[in-house]
Enzyme design. Structure first.
Site, PDB file in Angstrom:
ATOM      1  N   ASP A   1       3.479  10.399  -4.790  1.00 49.72           N
ATOM      2  CA  ASP A   1       3.372  11.449  -5.809  1.00 49.72           C
ATOM      3  C   ASP A   1       3.715  10.854  -7.176  1.00 49.72           C
ATOM      4  OD1 ASP A   1       3.269  13.884  -7.119  1.00 49.72           O
ATOM      5  OD2 ASP A   1       5.227  14.552  -6.442  1.00 49.72           O
ATOM      6  N   THR A   2       5.000  10.799  -7.513  1.00 51.58           N
ATOM      7  CA  THR A   2       5.395  10.201  -8.799  1.00 51.58           C
ATOM      8  C   THR A   2       5.635   8.690  -8.664  1.00 51.58           C
ATOM      9  OG1 THR A   2       7.753  10.517  -8.405  1.00 51.58           O
ATOM     10  CG2 THR A   2       6.577  12.333  -9.479  1.00 51.58           C
ATOM     11  N   ARG A   3       5.617   8.197  -7.427  1.00 54.15           N
ATOM     12  CA  ARG A   3       5.829   6.779  -7.083  1.00 54.15           C
ATOM     13  C   ARG A   3       7.303   6.360  -7.177  1.00 54.15           C
ATOM     14  NH1 ARG A   3       0.904   3.287  -8.911  1.00 54.15           N
ATOM     15  NH2 ARG A   3      -0.013   4.467  -7.209  1.00 54.15           N
TER      16      ARG A   3
ATOM     17  N   THR B   1       9.837   7.088  -5.185  1.00 55.11           N
ATOM     18  CA  THR B   1      10.360   6.670  -3.883  1.00 55.11           C
ATOM     19  C   THR B   1       9.857   5.280  -3.511  1.00 55.11           C
ATOM     20  OG1 THR B   1      10.331   8.975  -3.174  1.00 55.11           O
ATOM     21  CG2 THR B   1      10.525   7.312  -1.442  1.00 55.11           C
TER      22      THR B   1
ATOM     23  N   LYS C   1      -1.659  10.508  -5.076  1.00 54.94           N
ATOM     24  CA  LYS C   1      -2.064  11.489  -6.101  1.00 54.94           C
ATOM     25  C   LYS C   1      -2.449  10.744  -7.373  1.00 54.94           C
ATOM     26  CE  LYS C   1       0.970  15.086  -4.367  1.00 54.94           C
ATOM     27  NZ  LYS C   1       1.966  16.104  -4.699  1.00 54.94           N
TER      28      LYS C   1
ATOM     29  N   PRO D   1       1.226  19.015   8.509  1.00 56.86           N
ATOM     30  CA  PRO D   1       1.398  19.862   9.704  1.00 56.86           C
ATOM     31  C   PRO D   1       2.821  19.850  10.249  1.00 56.86           C
ATOM     32  CG  PRO D   1       0.120  17.870  10.213  1.00 56.86           C
ATOM     33  CD  PRO D   1       0.252  17.941   8.729  1.00 56.86           C
TER      34      PRO D   1
HETATM   35  P1  5GP Z   1       7.541  10.577  -5.077  1.00 59.30           P
HETATM   36  O1  5GP Z   1       7.488  11.556  -6.211  1.00 59.30           O
HETATM   37  O2  5GP Z   1       8.780   9.768  -5.102  1.00 59.30           O
HETATM   38  O3  5GP Z   1       6.276   9.740  -5.007  1.00 59.30           O
HETATM   39  O4  5GP Z   1       7.570  11.436  -3.743  1.00 59.30           O
HETATM   40  C1  5GP Z   1       8.790  11.887  -3.225  1.00 59.30           C
HETATM   41  C2  5GP Z   1       8.616  12.720  -2.009  1.00 59.30           C
HETATM   42  O5  5GP Z   1       8.262  14.040  -2.413  1.00 59.30           O
HETATM   43  C3  5GP Z   1       7.543  12.323  -1.006  1.00 59.30           C
HETATM   44  O6  5GP Z   1       7.945  11.317  -0.111  1.00 59.30           O
HETATM   45  C4  5GP Z   1       7.357  13.646  -0.285  1.00 59.30           C
HETATM   46  O7  5GP Z   1       8.345  13.823   0.705  1.00 59.30           O
HETATM   47  C5  5GP Z   1       7.568  14.653  -1.386  1.00 59.30           C
HETATM   48  N1  5GP Z   1       6.269  15.116  -1.895  1.00 59.30           N
HETATM   49  C6  5GP Z   1       5.678  14.782  -3.047  1.00 59.30           C
HETATM   50  N2  5GP Z   1       4.489  15.392  -3.162  1.00 59.30           N
HETATM   51  C7  5GP Z   1       4.324  16.115  -2.024  1.00 59.30           C
HETATM   52  C8  5GP Z   1       3.273  16.980  -1.537  1.00 59.30           C
HETATM   53  O8  5GP Z   1       2.222  17.201  -2.147  1.00 59.30           O
HETATM   54  N3  5GP Z   1       3.481  17.537  -0.326  1.00 59.30           N
HETATM   55  C9  5GP Z   1       4.611  17.343   0.386  1.00 59.30           C
HETATM   56  N4  5GP Z   1       4.696  17.955   1.560  1.00 59.30           N
HETATM   57  N5  5GP Z   1       5.619  16.539  -0.026  1.00 59.30           N
HETATM   58  C10 5GP Z   1       5.473  15.933  -1.224  1.00 59.30           C
END
Ligand code: 5GP
Length: 203
Positions: free
Chosen positions: A113-115, A117, A153, A184
Site C-alpha cells: 500500500d504505502t510501502r 512495511t 497499489k 477472504p
Molecule cells: P503498507 O502501507 O505498509 O504498505 O501496508 C501496511 C498494511 O496495511 C498491509 O500489510 C495490510 O495489512 C494493510 N493494508 C493496506 N492496504 C490494505 C487493503 O487494501 N486491504 C487490506 N485488507 N489491508 C490493507
C-alpha cells in the site's frame, strides 16, 4: 469514498499461480518469509506452485507485528526531542539468523500500500542478516531478498525499496488503483464475501 474490492480464495490461489512461474524463472527462492497476517496464506499457496519435482518444499518462516504494535503502539515515538522508530515487525520469530545467510529469500505480503512495511522489512532483514554474515567471517555469499505481493497499489509511496529490487526482484501478481481490498481471510461471512466478489466480476 475509497472503492472496495472483494478478492476470493480462488482469486488469491490464481494470483499466486500466475506469479509462481515468473518467480521460478527469475529468482528461484530457497526460503520464504511471510509477513503476518496477510502474507501467511499467499506464502502457503505459493509454496505448492514453487515446488519442484525431486526438491523439498520451500520452508516458510513467519514474522508478525511486534507485541508493542499488536497492543496499539505507533511506529514512531517521540521521547523528549528524540524521535525513535519502534520496531513493529517482530524479527525474533526468525530464530537463528545464520539460516538466512547466503540464501535467496522471498518476502511475502498480501499488499503493498504505502510501502512502509516492506521498506522496514527489507531494511531490517538486510541489516540483521548482513551483520550475521560478517560475524561468520564474511565469506558466505550475500543473502538476496526479493518480494512477492498479491497486489501493488499504484499510488505515491511513503516507503522506498532499492532500485535493483524494484527492477528485477519485486513481483506483484496484480497492480490496482488506490482501492481498499477485502481479503477472504478477513471475512466473517465468507458466503457474502464471495457473493460480493462475484458481483464485481459480473459488472
Ligand atoms: P503498507 O502501507 O505498509 O504498505 O501496508 C501496511 C498494511 O496495511 C498491509 O500489510 C495490510 O495489512 C494493510 N493494508 C493496506 N492496504 C490494505 C487493503 O487494501 N486491504 C487490506 N485488507 N489491508 C490493507
Amino acid at each position: 469514498m475509497v472503492d472496495k474490492v472483494y478478492v476470493s480464495y480462488n482469486d488469491v490461489h490464481k494470483l499466486c499461480q500466475r506469479s509462481a512461474a515468473r518467480l521460478l524463472a527469475d529468482f528461484q527462492p530457497q526460503l520464504m518469509i511471510a509477513i503476518g497476517g496477510g502474507g501467511y496464506v499467499p506464502a502457503r499457496i505459493l509454496r505448492s506452485f514453487l515446488k519442484q519435482p525431486g526438491s523439498p518444499n520451500i520452508p516458510i518462516q513467519a514474522i508478525g507485528l511486534s507485541l508493542y504494535e499488536s497492543l496499539g503502539g505507533t511506529q514512531v515515538e517521540a521521547i523528549g526531542t528524540k524521535v525513535t522508530r519502534t520496531q513493529w515487525l517482530d524479527l525474533t520469530a526468525l530464530g537463528e539468523m545464520e539460516n538466512l545467510v547466503g540464501k535467496r529469500i522471498l518476502i511475502v505480503d498480501e499488499v503493498d500500500d504505502t510501502r512502509t512495511t516492506l521498506e522496514y522489512a527489507v531494511k531490517e532483514l538486510e541489516k540483521d542478516v548482513e551483520a550475521v554474515r560478517q560475524k561468520l567471517g564474511g565469506d558466505a555469499p550475500k543473502t538476496q531478498f526479493s518480494i512477492f505481493v498479491l497486489h501493488n497499489k499504484d499510488k505515491p509511496k511513503k516507503g522506498t525499496l532499492p532500485d535493483d529490487m524494484m527492477a528485477s526482484r519485486f513481483e506483484a501478481a496484480e497492480t490496482v488503483g488506490d482501492v481498499w481490498i477485502n481479503y477472504p481471510w478477513e471475512a466473517t461471512d465468507i458466503d457474502e464475501h464471495d457473493r460480493l466478489a462475484r458481483v464485481a466480476k459480473s459488472v
